[in-house]
Design a protein around this motif. Structure first.
Motif, PDB file in Angstrom:
ATOM      1  N   TYR A   1     119.869  -8.364  75.518  1.00 50.09           N
ATOM      2  CA  TYR A   1     119.416  -8.230  74.140  1.00 50.09           C
ATOM      3  C   TYR A   1     119.220  -6.760  73.760  1.00 50.09           C
ATOM      4  O   TYR A   1     119.448  -6.372  72.611  1.00 50.09           O
ATOM      5  CB  TYR A   1     118.099  -8.977  73.926  1.00 50.09           C
ATOM      6  CG  TYR A   1     118.192 -10.482  74.002  1.00 50.09           C
ATOM      7  CD1 TYR A   1     119.412 -11.147  73.981  1.00 50.09           C
ATOM      8  CD2 TYR A   1     117.039 -11.257  74.086  1.00 50.09           C
ATOM      9  CE1 TYR A   1     119.482 -12.527  74.048  1.00 50.09           C
ATOM     10  CE2 TYR A   1     117.091 -12.639  74.139  1.00 50.09           C
ATOM     11  CZ  TYR A   1     118.317 -13.273  74.131  1.00 50.09           C
ATOM     12  OH  TYR A   1     118.377 -14.640  74.186  1.00 50.09           O
ATOM     13  N   GLU A   2     118.788  -5.961  74.732  1.00 50.58           N
ATOM     14  CA  GLU A   2     118.487  -4.565  74.423  1.00 50.58           C
ATOM     15  C   GLU A   2     119.714  -3.817  73.914  1.00 50.58           C
ATOM     16  O   GLU A   2     119.606  -2.943  73.056  1.00 50.58           O
ATOM     17  CB  GLU A   2     117.929  -3.857  75.664  1.00 50.58           C
ATOM     18  CG  GLU A   2     116.534  -4.291  76.056  1.00 50.58           C
ATOM     19  CD  GLU A   2     116.498  -5.671  76.710  1.00 50.58           C
ATOM     20  OE1 GLU A   2     117.587  -6.140  77.162  1.00 50.58           O
ATOM     21  OE2 GLU A   2     115.410  -6.261  76.769  1.00 50.58           O
TER      22      GLU A   2
ATOM     23  N   HIS B   1     119.909  -4.572  70.367  1.00 52.61           N
ATOM     24  CA  HIS B   1     118.852  -3.834  69.661  1.00 52.61           C
ATOM     25  C   HIS B   1     119.293  -2.390  69.413  1.00 52.61           C
ATOM     26  O   HIS B   1     119.107  -1.843  68.319  1.00 52.61           O
ATOM     27  CB  HIS B   1     117.559  -3.838  70.483  1.00 52.61           C
ATOM     28  CG  HIS B   1     117.009  -5.201  70.743  1.00 52.61           C
ATOM     29  ND1 HIS B   1     116.051  -5.439  71.704  1.00 52.61           N
ATOM     30  CD2 HIS B   1     117.272  -6.405  70.165  1.00 52.61           C
ATOM     31  CE1 HIS B   1     115.758  -6.730  71.721  1.00 52.61           C
ATOM     32  NE2 HIS B   1     116.483  -7.329  70.798  1.00 52.61           N
ATOM     33  N   ARG B   2     119.866  -1.769  70.434  1.00 51.27           N
ATOM     34  CA  ARG B   2     120.305  -0.379  70.280  1.00 51.27           C
ATOM     35  C   ARG B   2     121.453  -0.275  69.275  1.00 51.27           C
ATOM     36  O   ARG B   2     121.541   0.695  68.518  1.00 51.27           O
ATOM     37  CB  ARG B   2     120.722   0.194  71.643  1.00 51.27           C
ATOM     38  CG  ARG B   2     119.564   0.380  72.618  1.00 51.27           C
ATOM     39  CD  ARG B   2     119.975   1.221  73.814  1.00 51.27           C
ATOM     40  NE  ARG B   2     120.984   0.587  74.627  1.00 51.27           N
ATOM     41  CZ  ARG B   2     120.720  -0.241  75.647  1.00 51.27           C
ATOM     42  NH1 ARG B   2     119.445  -0.544  75.945  1.00 51.27           N
ATOM     43  NH2 ARG B   2     121.690  -0.769  76.371  1.00 51.27           N
TER      44      ARG B   2
ATOM     45  N   LYS C   1     121.893  -2.133  66.660  1.00 48.77           N
ATOM     46  CA  LYS C   1     121.305  -2.210  65.323  1.00 48.77           C
ATOM     47  C   LYS C   1     120.594  -0.898  64.963  1.00 48.77           C
ATOM     48  O   LYS C   1     120.730  -0.391  63.840  1.00 48.77           O
ATOM     49  CB  LYS C   1     120.322  -3.377  65.239  1.00 48.77           C
ATOM     50  CG  LYS C   1     119.539  -3.443  63.922  1.00 48.77           C
ATOM     51  CD  LYS C   1     120.477  -3.547  62.732  1.00 48.77           C
ATOM     52  CE  LYS C   1     119.733  -3.408  61.426  1.00 48.77           C
ATOM     53  NZ  LYS C   1     120.639  -3.406  60.253  1.00 48.77           N
ATOM     54  N   GLN C   2     119.842  -0.333  65.893  1.00 49.33           N
ATOM     55  CA  GLN C   2     119.126   0.920  65.619  1.00 49.33           C
ATOM     56  C   GLN C   2     120.085   2.048  65.260  1.00 49.33           C
ATOM     57  O   GLN C   2     119.795   2.880  64.389  1.00 49.33           O
ATOM     58  CB  GLN C   2     118.292   1.303  66.841  1.00 49.33           C
ATOM     59  CG  GLN C   2     117.105   0.375  67.085  1.00 49.33           C
ATOM     60  CD  GLN C   2     116.471   0.611  68.447  1.00 49.33           C
ATOM     61  OE1 GLN C   2     116.909   1.465  69.219  1.00 49.33           O
ATOM     62  NE2 GLN C   2     115.424  -0.167  68.755  1.00 49.33           N
TER      63      GLN C   2
ATOM     64  N   GLN D   1     110.642 -13.121  67.318  1.00 54.11           N
ATOM     65  CA  GLN D   1     110.505 -11.850  68.020  1.00 54.11           C
ATOM     66  C   GLN D   1     111.777 -11.016  67.869  1.00 54.11           C
ATOM     67  O   GLN D   1     111.715  -9.800  67.647  1.00 54.11           O
ATOM     68  CB  GLN D   1     110.198 -12.096  69.494  1.00 54.11           C
ATOM     69  CG  GLN D   1     108.814 -12.686  69.737  1.00 54.11           C
ATOM     70  CD  GLN D   1     108.610 -13.129  71.173  1.00 54.11           C
ATOM     71  OE1 GLN D   1     109.548 -13.205  71.961  1.00 54.11           O
ATOM     72  NE2 GLN D   1     107.367 -13.437  71.518  1.00 54.11           N
ATOM     73  N   GLU D   2     112.937 -11.657  67.978  1.00 54.39           N
ATOM     74  CA  GLU D   2     114.204 -10.933  67.851  1.00 54.39           C
ATOM     75  C   GLU D   2     114.429 -10.461  66.418  1.00 54.39           C
ATOM     76  O   GLU D   2     115.030  -9.402  66.204  1.00 54.39           O
ATOM     77  CB  GLU D   2     115.368 -11.807  68.316  1.00 54.39           C
ATOM     78  CG  GLU D   2     115.405 -12.041  69.809  1.00 54.39           C
ATOM     79  CD  GLU D   2     115.426 -10.737  70.591  1.00 54.39           C
ATOM     80  OE1 GLU D   2     116.175  -9.815  70.194  1.00 54.39           O
ATOM     81  OE2 GLU D   2     114.684 -10.617  71.577  1.00 54.39           O
TER      82      GLU D   2
ATOM     83  N   ALA E   1     112.487  -9.123  64.533  1.00 51.41           N
ATOM     84  CA  ALA E   1     111.827  -7.837  64.309  1.00 51.41           C
ATOM     85  C   ALA E   1     112.744  -6.682  64.676  1.00 51.41           C
ATOM     86  O   ALA E   1     112.474  -5.530  64.314  1.00 51.41           O
ATOM     87  CB  ALA E   1     110.538  -7.768  65.137  1.00 51.41           C
ATOM     88  N   MET E   2     113.856  -6.989  65.383  1.00 49.96           N
ATOM     89  CA  MET E   2     114.734  -5.933  65.874  1.00 49.96           C
ATOM     90  C   MET E   2     116.181  -6.067  65.423  1.00 49.96           C
ATOM     91  O   MET E   2     116.955  -5.119  65.524  1.00 49.96           O
ATOM     92  CB  MET E   2     114.658  -5.905  67.406  1.00 49.96           C
ATOM     93  CG  MET E   2     113.303  -5.453  67.929  1.00 49.96           C
ATOM     94  SD  MET E   2     113.079  -5.733  69.713  1.00 49.96           S
ATOM     95  CE  MET E   2     112.702  -7.488  69.767  1.00 49.96           C
TER      96      MET E   2
END
Length: 353
Positions: free
Chosen positions: A205-206, A209-210, A212-213, A234-235, A237-238
């Protein structure tokens, strides 16, 4: 029941029904998300975006009747068509047909690891050809006004996941695609079966997340391994959206809480029996079309999982619904079996999603 839209709905891609619903979607799954499953899902959630099984361009362009591959009921909307293919002209033609039939979105499959689709340059193997995918997406976008989206993996085989995923996303985004749903597992096209590819490669998942960031202007959705609405929240939020697959099918009651917990709608979710009662007119209409009852009820066998009488419910339908004369009386008897067991009372461990 409406099987085909007679005219397409021309909408601004920035404000479509699919965009509004994409926050939570049910993944396209071969043999698991045909029209009967999707119609049942609508008794539990009005808001989630639903997807068809993958349909190849060849099936749409050369199969007959076309209704077999594109038919759906109006109650399934908002509904997206997932296409499999790699020829830009064929994909553009199929996207235009999808819009004419009233689909709210067209999604390109760049995630299926099956050997059969690989041989036709369909699915996850396309991650090795980002420029081709970009041409496909550009052709599809030029043919329609509804959103064109891509569902992919974080990588395939020996790709350097981080760099190659970034290159794939950036290349396809340059064609105008702004929405990517990313399955958080690598696909091993050599050495693992399609079934193993759903479980063996580890979830990451990380990495999503990266992604998307680093690309805030893109809509990045996360798919893979989500089992509870708490995990989905929770997901969210990212990332921009979540897509749930097997859990939504095997434990469909999860969907009853989506409108409230994910979309913030007021109101009380239906009970399981209320969902079955709401589904009854659809079942009657499909039986009148000549569809076998077990082809419909196989999608509701998990509805009472964890409930008193749930095992008896599944066994009764499994042993009875396949008979050639099985009709609404069998469906009604299945509901009665649950009612007799007072199945509306939720076990504590099933209360929270």
């Amino acid at each position: 029941m409406v099987d085909k839209a007679t005219t397409s709905t021309r909408m601004n891609p920035d404000t479509t029904a699919a965009d509004a619903a994409r926050r939570f979607s049910v993944a396209p799954m071969m043999d698991w998300t045909p029209r009967d499953q999707r119609a049942f899902a609508r008794t539990l959630t009005r808001r989630a975006l639903l997807y068809t099984e993958m349909v190849t361009t060849g099936a749409i362009l050369h199969g007959s009747p076309r209704e077999r591959f594109l038919g759906y009921s109006a109650i399934e909307q908002p509904l997206a068509l997932q296409l499999g293919g790699s020829d830009p002209l064929e994909l553009a033609e199929c996207a235009a047909i999808a819009e004419q039939w009233g689909y709210a979105e067209v999604n390109l499959n760049v995630g299926c690891p099956s050997d059969r689709v690989q041989n036709n340059l369909i699915g996850a193997c396309l991650m090795a050809y980002p420029e081709l995918v970009a041409r496909c997406v550009a052709a599809m976008r030029a043919a329609v006004t509804i959103p064109v989206t891509v569902k992919c993996r974080i990588g395939i085989d020996d790709q350097d996941d981080e760099a190659d995923l970034a290159h794939f996303i950036d290349t396809v985004a340059a064609s105008g695609c702004t929405t990517f749903i990313v399955h958080a597992r690598k696909a091993w096209l050599q050495g693992l079966s399609p079934k193993q590819n759903r479980d063996v490669p580890p979830l990451d998942y990380e990495r999503i997340h990266r992604l998307k960031q680093a690309r805030p202007a893109l809509h990045i959705g996360l798919n893979g391994g989500l089992k509870t609405l708490q995990a989905c929240q929770q997901e969210l939020a990212m990332v921009d959206s979540v897509m749930v697959g097997r859990e939504a099918y095997q434990n469909p009651w999860l969907l009853a809480h989506v409108d409230r917990d994910i979309f913030g709608d007021a109101g009380t979710p239906p009970t399981r029996l209320e969902a079955m009662q709401a589904f009854r007119p659809y079942v009657a209409s499909r039986l009148a079309e000549g569809v076998r009852l077990n082809h419909i009820t196989r999608h509701i066998l998990g509805l009472f999982s964890g409930c008193r009488g749930g095992r008896r419910f599944r066994r009764y339908l499994s042993e009875t619904a396949h008979r050639s004369d099985a009709g609404l009386d069998v469906y009604d008897r299945a509901m009665a079996l649950i009612a007799e067991q007072d199945a509306r009372r939720e076990p504590p461990e099933r209360m929270t999603y």
